[in-house]
Motif scaffolding. Sequence first.
Motif, short mmCIF file in Angstrom:
data_model
loop_
_atom_site.label_atom_id
_atom_site.label_comp_id
_atom_site.label_asym_id
_atom_site.label_seq_id
_atom_site.Cartn_x
_atom_site.Cartn_y
_atom_site.Cartn_z
N GLU A 101 0.56 -1.16 -0.05
CA GLU A 101 0.43 0.14 -0.07
C GLU A 101 1.25 0.59 -0.13
O GLU A 101 1.77 1.43 0.78
CB GLU A 101 -0.66 -0.20 1.17
CG GLU A 101 -1.86 1.10 1.28
CD GLU A 101 -2.99 1.20 2.33
OE1 GLU A 101 -3.42 2.06 3.58
OE2 GLU A 101 -2.99 0.18 2.69
N ARG A 102 0.60 2.38 -1.41
CA ARG A 102 1.21 3.55 -0.68
C ARG A 102 1.07 4.00 0.18
O ARG A 102 0.01 4.59 1.00
CB ARG A 102 1.34 4.38 -2.33
CG ARG A 102 2.12 3.38 -3.13
CD ARG A 102 1.73 4.48 -4.51
NE ARG A 102 1.93 6.00 -4.35
CZ ARG A 102 3.98 6.18 -4.36
NH1 ARG A 102 4.61 5.28 -4.29
NH2 ARG A 102 4.01 7.47 -4.41
N GLY A 103 1.53 5.24 0.05
CA GLY A 103 1.68 5.87 1.33
C GLY A 103 2.26 5.23 3.03
O GLY A 103 2.88 4.60 3.27
N GLU A 104 1.52 5.86 3.87
CA GLU A 104 1.69 5.78 5.54
C GLU A 104 0.75 3.98 6.08
O GLU A 104 0.78 4.13 6.96
CB GLU A 104 0.76 6.64 6.23
CG GLU A 104 1.86 7.61 6.10
CD GLU A 104 2.93 7.94 6.07
OE1 GLU A 104 3.14 7.16 7.26
OE2 GLU A 104 3.92 8.79 5.84
N GLY A 105 -0.28 4.04 5.28
CA GLY A 105 -0.73 2.45 5.25
C GLY A 105 -0.20 1.33 5.13
O GLY A 105 0.96 1.74 4.95
N PHE A 106 -0.47 -0.13 6.19
CA PHE A 106 0.19 -0.71 5.78
C PHE A 106 -1.00 -2.21 5.20
O PHE A 106 -2.37 -2.23 5.09
CB PHE A 106 0.42 -0.94 6.84
CG PHE A 106 1.89 -0.80 6.90
CD1 PHE A 106 3.19 -1.12 6.87
CD2 PHE A 106 1.33 0.71 7.99
CE1 PHE A 106 4.41 -0.48 7.41
CE2 PHE A 106 2.92 0.99 8.23
CZ PHE A 106 4.34 0.41 8.24
#
Length: 403
Positions: A101-106
């Motif tokens: 997942e791109r960004g801060e999420g997992f």
Amino acid sequence: MRNFSFVILAIALVTITACQKEDSVIPVADNSKSVLITDQAVLGSMISYVNQPITLTGGTKSTETGINLVAQALSPEANGVKLSATSVLLRDTRAYVTYHERGEGFGGAVYVFNISNPSVPVPSYLITFEEYDINACDINVQGTKLYLAGGSNKKGAALLIVDLNSSGIPVSSDFQVLEFSNAASANGVIQGGNFLYISAGHTGGGLFAYNKNTLEFEAEDLYDGATFSTANGRTPGKRHLGLEGGDNAKLHVYKIHGVDQSDEWIFNVGSVSHQNVEPEYEYFGKGVIFIKNNGNVCYMAMGKYGMKAVDIYTGALVYESPAGMITYGNTNGVSADNNYIYLANGAQGLYVYEPGIGTAMNFVGKWDGYATGPASANFVQSNNTNIFVAFGKEGGLSILSKP
């Protein structure tokens, strides 16, 4: 040379929740951590078969290459979020595509295809992960273990280990998690000899060696900015490689044998950084390296600096992408086969080259193919028969075949 030390191994057993529904592409139960999908109806809804020649533009060839687009696969989802492809492993008759997942999420996945018929790739299974990004993968020599390099906000860098049956399908809903280092995420793994070599980037990163049978820690070579791990073979005496990114990038070359790394070679290779990305990805974006089995040339994706290939025994420059090739994109991935060198150049698309005179490369052409719309070319992998091109979460995965 680096100093090696010993740490404590932590192994946790996690459960993959079996798929309970067949009417959803990603049927994740409310309390599940991950889902294994083998249902062909579900998997089939994610892939479409095209079988038409691709057209390269701007170079010396167009449809003359004889390369066909045979299929396009949609990006899977985790936690209701569409994922972005991170790597492709081609091994025997299967292709293993990893996602995060791109960004801060997992969230992540591994999507596996049977490519015994290169013109009709068939999905074998899909595993999605609610808590883990998956950045790279490998299969052990026996074909009984699937290794997934990634990370989570709870555990940081981690290696997920899935047991496979004789048909290459997960044997149960259980897998192991190997936790290591203080790095945020693992981004490469290769099994060689009796060892697993895992790379992890950011602070606290480097290359980590574990016994493949006992999963006991063996050694570590610490350096920030480690971006990938690969090898030119699996047997003792072959070489495994790690790329250290940043403004003073280095290629680390080790020998597959015990844990004595006194013969490590380090070659300065320039800079690896990325443009037109979030600030946190400038130095910690993709930095893929590729080497053929039994080969001596390592191809390195250098971000905004294009691609460079060096001899792993001497450090001598073998190939270099043309000056000015990268304008607004980044070279995220690189692969090579008997005919071409392929560069996944981000927003600029897939570039195809032929080896030229000296260190030069001849531009064959550019391809902007994707499933649903404009997207970044994240990764490319070829085995002389198939070419897998990952175009990001919106572009999906394009599967090509060669004559």
